[in-house]
Design a protein around this motif. Structure first.
Motif, PDB file in Angstrom:
ATOM      1  N   PRO A 245     -22.501  36.876  14.109  1.00 51.64           N
ATOM      2  CA  PRO A 245     -21.649  38.058  14.301  1.00 51.64           C
ATOM      3  C   PRO A 245     -22.294  39.140  15.165  1.00 51.64           C
ATOM      4  N   LEU A 246     -23.624  39.253  15.108  1.00 50.50           N
ATOM      5  CA  LEU A 246     -24.302  40.266  15.919  1.00 50.50           C
ATOM      6  C   LEU A 246     -24.264  39.873  17.399  1.00 50.50           C
ATOM      7  N   ALA A 249     -20.874  40.747  18.564  1.00 51.86           N
ATOM      8  CA  ALA A 249     -20.709  42.199  18.729  1.00 51.86           C
ATOM      9  C   ALA A 249     -21.397  42.678  20.009  1.00 51.86           C
ATOM     10  N   LEU A 250     -22.603  42.169  20.269  1.00 51.79           N
ATOM     11  CA  LEU A 250     -23.305  42.556  21.498  1.00 51.79           C
ATOM     12  C   LEU A 250     -22.549  42.062  22.726  1.00 51.79           C
ATOM     13  N   ARG A 252     -19.439  41.801  23.086  1.00 54.58           N
ATOM     14  CA  ARG A 252     -18.291  42.675  23.386  1.00 54.58           C
ATOM     15  C   ARG A 252     -18.719  43.938  24.129  1.00 54.58           C
ATOM     16  N   LEU A 253     -19.998  44.284  24.033  1.00 55.65           N
ATOM     17  CA  LEU A 253     -20.477  45.536  24.647  1.00 55.65           C
ATOM     18  C   LEU A 253     -21.021  45.335  26.066  1.00 55.65           C
TER      19      LEU A 253
ATOM     20  N   ARG B 136     -10.258  32.538  13.356  1.00 55.37           N
ATOM     21  CA  ARG B 136      -9.486  33.562  14.085  1.00 55.37           C
ATOM     22  C   ARG B 136      -7.992  33.316  13.906  1.00 55.37           C
ATOM     23  N   GLU B 169     -14.416  42.885  12.086  1.00 56.03           N
ATOM     24  CA  GLU B 169     -14.245  42.208  13.367  1.00 56.03           C
ATOM     25  C   GLU B 169     -12.762  41.973  13.678  1.00 56.03           C
ATOM     26  N   GLU B 172     -11.193  45.237  14.598  1.00 53.72           N
ATOM     27  CA  GLU B 172     -11.611  45.638  15.946  1.00 53.72           C
ATOM     28  C   GLU B 172     -10.789  44.904  17.002  1.00 53.72           C
ATOM     29  N   TYR B 184     -17.136  47.903   8.302  1.00 55.31           N
ATOM     30  CA  TYR B 184     -18.549  47.625   8.586  1.00 55.31           C
ATOM     31  C   TYR B 184     -19.449  48.460   7.657  1.00 55.31           C
ATOM     32  N   ILE B 206     -24.315  46.283  14.187  1.00 59.14           N
ATOM     33  CA  ILE B 206     -22.941  45.854  14.516  1.00 59.14           C
ATOM     34  C   ILE B 206     -22.012  47.066  14.517  1.00 59.14           C
ATOM     35  N   LEU B 209     -22.671  49.243  17.540  1.00 55.16           N
ATOM     36  CA  LEU B 209     -22.135  48.633  18.762  1.00 55.16           C
ATOM     37  C   LEU B 209     -20.629  48.859  18.853  1.00 55.16           C
TER      38      LEU B 209
END
Lengths: 529, 355
Positions: A245-246, A249-250, A252-253, B136, B169, B172, B184, B206, B209
Motif C-alpha cells: 500500500p505504501l 501511495a507513493l 500516486r504522488l 478493487r 484508499e 481516495e 488513514y 501514507i 502522501l
C-alpha cells in the motif's frame, strides 16, 4: 532534449558559422541565435525567431518562440498548443486505423481457402505455399521506424552499454565537450549494491542536459520534460499494480512536487521517490522481479513500435507475432552467441507484478464473448441469449407469442458470423499484442533472451492461427445449415456456440500465457526469480 | 477433554488473543504452524479450523504466498463440517490472499461465489469488504464502512487496521479525500495502539502522501516529522526528502539544510543515487540561500564523492548546468565569454559535462 534536436542544433550552429544569408535573415539574428544556444538569458526578436522557425523548427527555436510568446502575448503559444493537439489527434486516428487495418489483414489471410498454416515458419498444415502466397519481399527496405530511446542499465554498464560520461571521458577526439575536464574522475562501477539494484528509473535519467532547465515555468511542465514523464509513468504503474500500500501511495504522488528551484531538483526528487517506492515493493516481492517489472513498465515505446512493425508486416503479408517482433527489433541489439539460462519459476507475487507490467505496456484489448443465434423473430437479431429469453418471456406475458421459425434463415446466423469475425480479428490483434510484450521484455532484459522470446512468439502464432482457423471452420459449417429445418439444425447451432465460446476462452488463455512466459523470460536475464 | 487437547485449546486461545502486529509476528506464525500440525488429527475440528484461519492471516500479513493454500484448506474443512459461515469466511480470506499476492485472475474467479455466500453473515462483512477492496471491486468502500462502524474483538484488530487502510484508499480513489484522511488516521491509531511503531510510521507516511497529493502540505508536515523521527530507513528517507522539499518551498534554509544533509548520508549508505542527488540539490539550495557560492561548491563536492563510488551523478551535473544558466541571467554580472574550441569556433556548452 532528444538526440535529434541536439543534432539539429549542431547543424544549425555550423550552418550559421558558414554564413548562409538565405537561411538566416540577417547577421544580427545569427548572433542572437548563437546567444540563445549558449544561454537562456539572451533574447531574440519575435520576427527573426519566426523567420528562423519556418526554416529550421528545432526544439531550441520552439523554446525561443515560446519565450518570445510569453513577452508579447499568447498567440504563439496558442498556435503551438493547437498544433500539438492536432498532432495528437492525428496520431490517435492513425492508431485506430492501424488496429482496424491489422485485424482486416489477419482476417483476410485467415479467410483465404489455402490459409492453413500460412505465415508461420513451421509451415504446418497448408504452409507449403507460404512463400509463394505470403512470403513478402525480404530484400525490400522496410519503412523507417521511429528512433527509440533506451534506458541505461547499470548491469549492462560493464558489458557494452557504457554510461554517457564514461564514453565522453574516453573520447578524446570529441573536442566539443570542453567542459569534460571539470568533471571529477569516475571510478568503474562495482557490481550493483543496495538501491543501485533498483535501476529501472535511474536508467532514464542519465542525460545531464535533458534534465537541466534553470527556470521552468509551469507551462514548461505541461510540455512534459522527459524525466518527469518517466517518473509519472512509473507512478501510474505502481499505483495500479503494486502490492504494497505504501508503494501504491507513493506511486500516486510521483511527478512535480514542492522543493528547490529548477527542473533537475524536480526530476531528482521524483526519481528518488520512484526508487523508494520500488524499495517498498521489494520488501514483499523479490527485488529483481520488482526492478524488471518496473523496467518493462517504462518501455512506453514498445506498443507503438510493435504496432508500426505489425503494419509493415501486414503490408508484406507476413503478419505473424514473431515477424512483427523481428521487424521491430531489427538491428536494435548486438547479436549474442548464447541464450539466457532458464531460471527457476518466479513466485506468485513476482509473476503477478510482471504480468501487470506487461499489461501496463501492451494495454491489451478485451476479448468480447461470442453472441448467440436468435432462435425466433424477436425483432432484434443482434440480441444476446439472455436478452432474447427475457424478450420471449415478456411477449408470452403480453400474449404476443412469436411465430416459431421453421427453417434457419441467414439473418439468424448474423450474430454468430459477427462473433466469428470479431474472434478472428482479436486473434490478429493478439499477434501484435504478443509481439509488443516481447519487444518490451527484450528491451528490459537484453539480447540474450531474444531467441527465447521469438520461440514463444512462434508458438503463440501457431496457437492463434489454430483458433482463427477453427472459428472460420465453424462459420463455414453454419453457412451450410441455412435453409435447413430448425429442429434439425438446433444441435449444430448449440455446438457452434459452445465451440466459439471455447475458442474465445482459449484466445484469452493463450494471450495470458504468452504474457506470463515473456515476463518469466525477462526475469531470468537478471538472474533473479 | 484429554490433557493434550486442553493444552492445545489453551495455546489456541493464547494465540487468538495476539493480533498479528509487531516484531514478534514471525515467532507467532511458527507457533501457529506447530498448533495446526498438532491439531491435524485431533477430534476438535472447529478448533483446528480456527487455528488454520489464524495461521493464514498471519501468513498473509507476513506476505507469505502459502496463505492462500492455508485458507483453501480451511474452506475445505469448513465445508466438511457443514459450517457455511466459516466456509464463506475462509473463501473470502482466500480471495484476498490471492489478490494481494498477485493472482488477481484466480481471486476474481473465486470471488463470485464467496461474495454471494457472505451476504447472509454480517459478522464476516469486514473480510468481505477487504476481499472486494483487494480486487478493487465495486462496493468495497460501502462494505468496509458498514463493517467498521463497530469495533470488534481484540483479535480482529489487524483486520480492522487493514480495513481502515483499504477504506482510505478506496475513498481516495473516489476523491473523498477528507474522509480518506480520517480512515488513514484510524489505521495509524490502531497500529500505534498495538503497539507497532514501524507500521504506525508507514501509516503516517501514507496519510501524509495523501495530504500532499491533495495540496495540504501544512497538514502533511507534522506527520512527515513523526515518520522522520520514528520510521525505519526507507520510510525515513522518503519522509526526509519530502520534508526538506517543503522547507525549501517555504524558504526555510535552516530547517531544510540539516534534513537534506541527513538524507544525503542515508542515501549514500543505501547507495540510492537518485535520493542522493535529490538530497544534495536540496542541501546545496539551502546553503545557497545564505551564501550563493556555497551552492555550486556543495554540488561539486557531492559530485566528486559519488563519482568516486562509480555513480556518474547526472542530475547533479544537470543542476550545475542550471546554475551556470542562472549566472548568465544575472544582469549585474559580466557574461562568460563564448565557449570556443581550439579553432575558435563556438560550440555547444550544454551538451554534456559540467560548467
Amino acid at each position: 532534449m532528444s538526440n535529434t534536436s541536439r543534432q539539429a542544433r549542431r547543424e544549425l550552429v555550423a550552418e550559421l558559422q558558414k554564413k548562409a544569408p538565405e537561411v538566416v535573415p540577417d547577421k544580427k539574428t545569427a548572433q542572437e541565435l548563437q546567444q540563445e544556444i549558449q544561454g537562456p538569458d539572451s533574447q531574440v526578436s519575435p520576427e527573426n525567431a519566426r523567420a528562423l522557425a519556418s526554416q529550421v523548427g528545432n526544439a531550441a527555436l520552439a523554446k525561443m518562440l515560446r519565450d518570445v510568446g510569453r513577452q508579447e502575448g499568447p498567440a504563439i503559444e496558442v498556435e503551438q498548443v493547437e498544433e500539438q493537439e492536432q498532432e495528437e489527434e492525428q496520431e490517435q486516428e492513425e492508431d485506430e486505423g492501424w488496429d482496424e487495418g491489422l485485424e482486416a489483414a489477419f482476417s483476410s489471410s485467415m479467410g483465404a481457402p489455402q490459409s492453413a498454416g500460412q505465415g508461420t515458419e513451421a509451415g504446418g498444415g497448408g504452409g507449403a505455399d507460404f512463400d509463394q502466397q505470403f512470403g513478402g519481399d525480404d530484400d525490400a527496405d522496410p519503412p523507417p521506424v521511429n528512433p527509440k530511446r533506451r534506458a541505461f542499465r547499470r548491469a549492462h554498464a560493464q558489458t557494452g552499454f557504457g554510461m554517457a560520461q564514461d564514453k565522453l571521458k574516453n573520447d578524446e577526439e570529441d573536442d566539443e565537450h570542453i567542459t569534460l575536464d571539470e568533471l571529477p574522475p569516475l571510478n568503474r562501477p562495482e557490481a550493483p549494491q543496495g538501491d543501485e539494484r533498483l535501476d529501472a528509473i535511474w536508467g532514464w535519467l542519465q542525460d545531464p542536459v535533458e534534465h537541466a532547465d534553470c527556470d521552468p515555468e509551469p507551462e514548461d511542465l505541461t510540455l512534459a520534460p522527459e524525466g518527469l514523464v518517466v517518473a509519472m509513468e512509473l507512478g501510474q504503474f505502481l499505483s495500479g499494480a503494486a502490492q504494497d500500500p505504501l508503494a501504491r501511495a507513493l506511486g500516486r504522488l510521483l511527478g512535480p512536487s514542492a522543493g528547490g528551484p529548477g527542473l533537475a531538483a524536480q526530476v531528482a526528487r521524483a526519481g528518488a521517490l520512484g526508487t523508494l517506492a520500488l524499495a517498498f515493493e521489494a520488501e514483499g516481492v523479490e527485488l529483481p522481479a520488482v526492478n524488471q517489472a518496473a523496467t518493462i513498465a517504462l518501455e512506453r515505446d514498445a506498443r507503438r513500435q510493435g504496432r508500426a512493425a505489425a503494419h509493415i508486416c501486414a503490408q508484406r503479408s507476413r503478419l505473424a507475432a514473431h515477424f512483427i517482433f523481428d521487424e521491430a527489433v531489427r538491428g536494435e541489439l548486438p547479436p549474442t552467441p548464447g541464450r539466457a539460462a532458464r531460471g527457476p519459476a518466479p513466485g506468485r507475487r513476482a509473476q503477478g507484478l510482471l504480468d501487470a507490467a506487461i499489461d501496463h505496456v501492451v494495454k491489451p484489448w478485451p476479448v468480447r464473448p461470442p453472441l448467440s443465434v436468435a432462435r425466433a423473430h424477436s425483432g432484434d437479431l443482434t440480441a444476446d441469449a439472455d436478452t432474447a429469453s427475457v424478450d420471449a418471456f415478456l411477449n408470452e406475458l403480453l400474449g404476443q407469442g412469436e411465430e416459431a421459425l421453421s427453417h434457419l434463415e441467414p439473418d439468424q446466423l448474423q450474430p454468430l458470423i459477427d462473433s466469428i469475425e470479431t474472434l478472428v480479428g482479436s486473434a490478429g490483434r493478439a499477434q501484435a499484442e504478443s509481439a509488443c510484450a516481447a519487444i518490451a521484455a527484450l528491451r528490459a532484459a537484453g539480447a540474450p533472451v531474444q531467441a527465447r522470446l521469438r520461440a514463444i512468439l512462434r508458438a503463440v502464432d501457431e496457437e492463434l492461427r489454430e483458433i482463427a482457423r477453427e472459428s472460420i471452420r465453424v462459420g463455414r459449417r453454419l453457412e451450410n445449415l441455412v435453409g435447413e429445418p430448425m429442429d434439425e439444425v438446433e444441435p449444430s447451432l448449440y455446438d457452434a456456440e459452445a465451440a466459439l465460446r471455447r475458442w474465445s476462452e482459449r484466445l484469452l488463455l493463450v494471450r495470458e500465457s504468452c504474457f506470463g512466459a515473456v515476463g518469466r523470460v525477462a526475469l531470468t536475464a537478471t538472474g533473479g526469480a | 477433554m484429554s490433557e493434550p487437547q486442553t493444552a492445545a485449546a489453551a495455546l489456541a486461545a493464547a494465540l487468538d488473543a495476539q493480533a498479528p502486529f509487531g516484531p514478534a509476528l514471525a515467532q507467532l506464525a511458527e507457533l501457529d504452524a506447530a498448533l495446526v500440525q498438532a491439531l491435524g488429527r485431533a477430534p476438535d475440528a472447529p478448533l483446528a479450523l480456527r487455528a488454520l484461519l489464524r495461521r493464514g492471516e498471519r501468513q498473509l500479513v507476513l506476505g507469505q504466498e502459502e496463505a492462500a493454500a492455508t485458507f483453501a484448506e480451511a474452506a475445505r474443512r469448513a465445508m466438511a463440517l457443514g459450517d457455511a459461515e466459516a466456509d464463506a469466511h475462509a473463501r473470502l480470506w482466500c480471495v484476498r490472499a490471492l489478490a494481494e499476492l498477485g493472482s488477481v485472475a484466480d481471486a476474481r474467479a473465486l470471488m463470485e461465489r464467496a461474495d454471494r455466500d457472505a451476504e447472509h453473515f454480517p459478522t464476516i462483512e469486514l473480510t468481505r469488504g477487504l476481499a472486494r477492496a483487494a480486487l478493487r471491486a465495486e462496493g468495497a468502500a460501502s462494505s468496509l464502512e458498514r463493517a467498521l462502524r463497530e469495533t470488534g474483538p481484540e483479535r480482529r484488530r489487524r483486520e480492522e487496521h487493514d480495513g481502515w487502510l483499504a477504506l482510505g484508499e478506496a475513498l481516495e480513489r473516489d476523491a473523498r479525500w477528507r474522509e480518506a484522511d480520517a480512515a488513514y488516521a484510524r489505521a495509524q491509531a490502531l497500529a500505534r495502539g498495538a503497539p507497532d511503531p514501524a507500521l504506525a510510521a508507514r501509516d503516517a507516511l501514507i496519510r501524509a502522501l495523501s495530504l500532499l497529493r491533495h495540496g495540504m502540505p501544512r497538514q502533511a508536515a507534522p506527520l512527515l516529522s513523526v515518520v522522520w523521527s520514528e520510521g525505519a530507513d526507507t520510510t525515513r528517507l522518503t519522509a526526509g526528502l519530502l520534508l526538506s522539499g517543503l522547507a525549501l518551498a517555504e524558504g526555510d534554509s535552516r530547517r531544510a539544510g540539516p534534513l537534506a544533509a541527513s538524507c544525503q548520508a542515508l542515501a549514500r549508505e543505501r547507495r540510492s543515487w537518485l535520493a542522493y542527488a535529490a538530497a544534495t540539490i536540496d542541501l546545496a539550495t539551502a546553503r545557497g540561500l545564505d551564501d550563493p557560492d556555497a551552492e555550486a561548491a556543495t554540488l561539486r563536492e557531492a559530485l566528486a564523492e559519488c563519482r568516486a563510488m562509480g555513480e556518474p551523478g547526472a542530475l547533479l551535473q544537470s543542476r550545475l548546468l542550471e546554475l551556470r544558466g542562472q549566472r548568465r541571467q544575472r544582469p549585474e554580472e559580466p557574461q562568460d565569454a563564448p565557449v570556443t574550441d581550439e579553432g575558435g569556433a563556438a560550440v555547444e556548452d550544454d551538451d554534456d559535462g559540467v560548467g
